[in-house]
Design an enzyme around this catalytic site. Structure first.
Site, PDB file in Angstrom:
ATOM      1  N   ASP A   6       0.837  -1.199   0.000  1.00  0.00           N
ATOM      2  CA  ASP A   6       0.000   0.000   0.000  1.00  0.00           C
ATOM      3  C   ASP A   6       0.873   1.251   0.000  1.00  0.00           C
ATOM      4  O   ASP A   6       1.650   1.458  -0.919  1.00  0.00           O
ATOM      5  CB  ASP A   6      -0.967  -0.051   1.185  1.00  0.00           C
ATOM      6  CG  ASP A   6      -2.095   0.980   1.093  1.00  0.00           C
ATOM      7  OD1 ASP A   6      -2.131   1.763   0.118  1.00  0.00           O
ATOM      8  OD2 ASP A   6      -2.936   1.027   1.997  1.00  0.00           O
TER       9      ASP A   6
ATOM     10  N   HIS B  11      -7.709  -6.416   1.876  1.00  0.00           N
ATOM     11  CA  HIS B  11      -6.617  -5.462   1.722  1.00  0.00           C
ATOM     12  C   HIS B  11      -5.445  -5.740   2.662  1.00  0.00           C
ATOM     13  O   HIS B  11      -4.291  -5.553   2.284  1.00  0.00           O
ATOM     14  CB  HIS B  11      -7.143  -4.043   1.961  1.00  0.00           C
ATOM     15  CG  HIS B  11      -6.088  -2.992   1.834  1.00  0.00           C
ATOM     16  ND1 HIS B  11      -5.497  -2.674   0.627  1.00  0.00           N
ATOM     17  CD2 HIS B  11      -5.499  -2.195   2.765  1.00  0.00           C
ATOM     18  CE1 HIS B  11      -4.604  -1.718   0.822  1.00  0.00           C
ATOM     19  NE2 HIS B  11      -4.573  -1.405   2.105  1.00  0.00           N
TER      20      HIS B  11
END
Length: 252
Positions: free
Chosen positions: A66, A228
């Site tokens: 990320d 995620h």
């Protein structure tokens, strides 16, 4: 910490260093500037390369997830003699995100633009940090890592440091990316691009590998069955992907 379950699987075969991403922990908060240059991925890449040098590692492999993937990318781009291979997870160059932004991006990733605003993001988050980060839990992260997270997000300086990472993206990081693209600079070392199949990176942008091939000479990749937070949700698959890549594509 985020990477503990992955690190313990890699440590029998590799020396693993898991630093705070500058601005995201209590170890180092970059100084403020009007253009957020000290929170730029270029500045963070320099700081982490220097940290590794002090630890005795003049060359090494880099893995980032990320926001960390943005700094990892910049480490490989700016320090090609130091970074031996690159693994990104759930990330693309900032410029790719912004040039491809549409209503789907704005709806799903609205926080990029909210965090770019002055002062208001910090006020909103510090008013109730646990409510803002409500998708994380001790069941997902483990009790020790979750307690560490709770401690961090109740420090206003840490919240500000994290927000500045996003501000830098919209203020200066995309400029660095554009300069690299114009100059023809590319990632020359082997690269692995991973993404979470139950997240929305592929849904919004299409094939991440195809996008990264505009930036890297030797890139492969695939999705991992996870939401995620892949390092917490499926650490076994993530660690196996990293280990296989390092042993085959980028041996020590």
């Amino acid at each position: 910490m985020t990477w503990n379950k992955v690190a313990e699987r890699l440590s029998p075969d590799f020396t693993v260093v898991c630093p705070d991403l500058p601005g995201f922990g209590q170890s180092f908060i970059p100084a403020d500037s009007l253009d957020s240059r000290h929170s730029s991925k270029r500045s963070k890449a320099h700081a982490l390369v220097e940290m590794m040098r002090v630890l005795g590692h003049d060359s090494f492999h880099v893995v980032g997830h990320d926001r960390g993937s943005l700094t990892a990318f910049r480490m490989a781009m700016d320090h090609p003699a130091t970074v031996r291979s690159l693994v990104t997870i759930d990330g693309l160059p900032v410029l790719e995100h912004l040039e491809r932004a549409d209503w789907k991006f704005a709806n799903a990733w609205y926080h990029w633009f909210f965090f770019a605003q002055p002062e208001k993001p910090e006020r909103a988050i510090t008013a109730n940090p646990t409510a803002w980060y409500d998708k994380l839990s001790p069941e997902l992260m483990g009790a020790e890592a979750y307690d560490d997270l709770l401690d961090c997000i109740h420090y206003p300086a840490v919240i500000h440091g994290m927000i500045e990472d996003y501000r830098a993206g919209l203020r200066i990081d995309h400029i660095h990316d554009r300069e690299d693209r114009k100059a023809g600079r590319r990632i020359r070392v082997p690269m692995l691009c991973l993404w979470s199949l139950r997240d929305d990176l592929e849904e919004i942008y299409g094939d991440p590998v195809a996008i990264w091939r505009d930036w890297a000479d030797d890139v492969a990749g695939f999705g991992i069955d996870s939401g995620h937070h892949v390092a917490e949700e499926n650490p076994a698959a993530l660690a196996a992907a990293i280990k296989n890549f390092l042993e085959i594509a980028a041996p020590r």
